[in-house]
Design a protein around this motif. Structure first.
Motif, PDB file in Angstrom:
ATOM      1  N   ASP A  81       0.838  -1.204   0.000  1.00  0.00           N
ATOM      2  CA  ASP A  81       0.000   0.000   0.000  1.00  0.00           C
ATOM      3  C   ASP A  81       0.872   1.252   0.000  1.00  0.00           C
TER       4      ASP A  81
ATOM      5  N   ARG B 291       0.939   4.165  -2.892  1.00  0.00           N
ATOM      6  CA  ARG B 291       0.610   5.562  -2.572  1.00  0.00           C
ATOM      7  C   ARG B 291       1.761   6.513  -2.896  1.00  0.00           C
TER       8      ARG B 291
ATOM      9  N   ARG C 240      -7.732   4.787  -8.633  1.00  0.00           N
ATOM     10  CA  ARG C 240      -8.920   5.498  -8.138  1.00  0.00           C
ATOM     11  C   ARG C 240      -9.465   6.439  -9.219  1.00  0.00           C
TER      12      ARG C 240
ATOM     13  N   TYR D 137     -14.395   9.479  -5.007  1.00  0.00           N
ATOM     14  CA  TYR D 137     -13.173   9.980  -4.374  1.00  0.00           C
ATOM     15  C   TYR D 137     -12.997  11.495  -4.433  1.00  0.00           C
TER      16      TYR D 137
ATOM     17  N   GLU E  16      -9.175  11.980  -5.872  1.00  0.00           N
ATOM     18  CA  GLU E  16      -8.720  10.592  -6.057  1.00  0.00           C
ATOM     19  C   GLU E  16      -7.204  10.470  -5.970  1.00  0.00           C
TER      20      GLU E  16
ATOM     21  N   LEU F  20      -4.025  10.980  -1.314  1.00  0.00           N
ATOM     22  CA  LEU F  20      -4.077   9.754  -0.524  1.00  0.00           C
ATOM     23  C   LEU F  20      -3.534   9.963   0.876  1.00  0.00           C
ATOM     24  N   THR F  21      -4.074   9.182   1.794  1.00  0.00           N
ATOM     25  CA  THR F  21      -3.574   9.161   3.168  1.00  0.00           C
ATOM     26  C   THR F  21      -3.187   7.724   3.502  1.00  0.00           C
TER      27      THR F  21
ATOM     28  N   ASP G 136      -5.871   5.033   3.134  1.00  0.00           N
ATOM     29  CA  ASP G 136      -6.291   4.533   1.825  1.00  0.00           C
ATOM     30  C   ASP G 136      -5.553   3.238   1.503  1.00  0.00           C
ATOM     31  N   THR G 137      -6.318   2.227   1.093  1.00  0.00           N
ATOM     32  CA  THR G 137      -5.729   0.910   0.857  1.00  0.00           C
ATOM     33  C   THR G 137      -5.926   0.452  -0.579  1.00  0.00           C
ATOM     34  N   TRP G 138      -5.013  -0.405  -1.003  1.00  0.00           N
ATOM     35  CA  TRP G 138      -5.121  -1.028  -2.313  1.00  0.00           C
ATOM     36  C   TRP G 138      -6.371  -1.904  -2.387  1.00  0.00           C
TER      37      TRP G 138
ATOM     38  N   GLU H 196      -9.281  -1.570  -1.038  1.00  0.00           N
ATOM     39  CA  GLU H 196     -10.469  -0.759  -1.291  1.00  0.00           C
ATOM     40  C   GLU H 196     -10.441  -0.158  -2.688  1.00  0.00           C
ATOM     41  N   ALA H 197      -9.315   0.422  -3.092  1.00  0.00           N
ATOM     42  CA  ALA H 197      -9.219   1.060  -4.408  1.00  0.00           C
ATOM     43  C   ALA H 197      -9.438   0.033  -5.521  1.00  0.00           C
TER      44      ALA H 197
END
Length: 170
Positions: free
Chosen positions: A38, A42, A58, A81, A90, A93-94, A97-99, A101-102
């Protein structure tokens, strides 16, 4: 990186060819993200840019949603997003934020896109209009635009992936 992509047959009919190339480019973006954490996904390309592999995925989820829901079928599908206040959300990212979910969101949008496109012939005009121009589009134009969109962003993905771990490939 493993390469499971398949180009469409060189003698395919037009619809099979367009949808084959679209799927090829969808698979290419997934391939460029394969095997990374992740944190790596990011990682921004270069400062001050916020462009990252996860951000591209995203973004493409939003693009699939826009063309195949809002424009093609006139569905009221709000953004996932971004917002009116943050049009590039989109890409912001923080660590939350995960792969997973995306990727799941992107794949869900691809599945809706396939179902919606299956209802139309290539020459059929969209039920909805582009939010900025008010134009309608036929499915052929939308598929062609999506191939262009993925191809352009896959070029970005190539450079980002090479920066992250040196992996290259078309």
């Amino acid at each position: 990186m493993t390469n499971e992509r398949r180009e469409p047959a060189t003698t395919a009919d037009e619809r099979t060819m367009l949808e084959g190339w679209l799927d090829y480019h969808r698979q290419t973006l997934a391939w460029k993200c394969e095997g990374l954490t992740d944190e790596q996904l990011r990682t921004a390309a270069v400062e001050p840019s916020t462009l990252s592999l996860m951000g591209l995925v995203r973004h493409m989820a939003e693009v699939e949603r826009s063309w195949y829901r809002r424009v093609l079928t006139d569905e009221e599908a709000g953004p996932v997003y971004y917002s009116d206040e943050d049009r590039d959300g989109e890409f912001r990212l923080t660590e939350a934020d995960t792969w997973a979910e995306a990727y799941a969101t992107w794949q869900a949008e691809i599945e809706v896109a396939r179902r919606n496109a299956a209802r139309f012939a290539l020459d059929d005009t969209s039920e909805g209009k582009h939010r900025r121009t008010g134009e309608r589009f036929n499915l052929r134009w939308i598929h062609t635009h999506m191939i262009e969109e993925y191809a352009r962003h896959n070029g970005h993905a190539d450079l980002i992936r090479e920066r992250i771990d040196g992996a290259t490939g078309d």
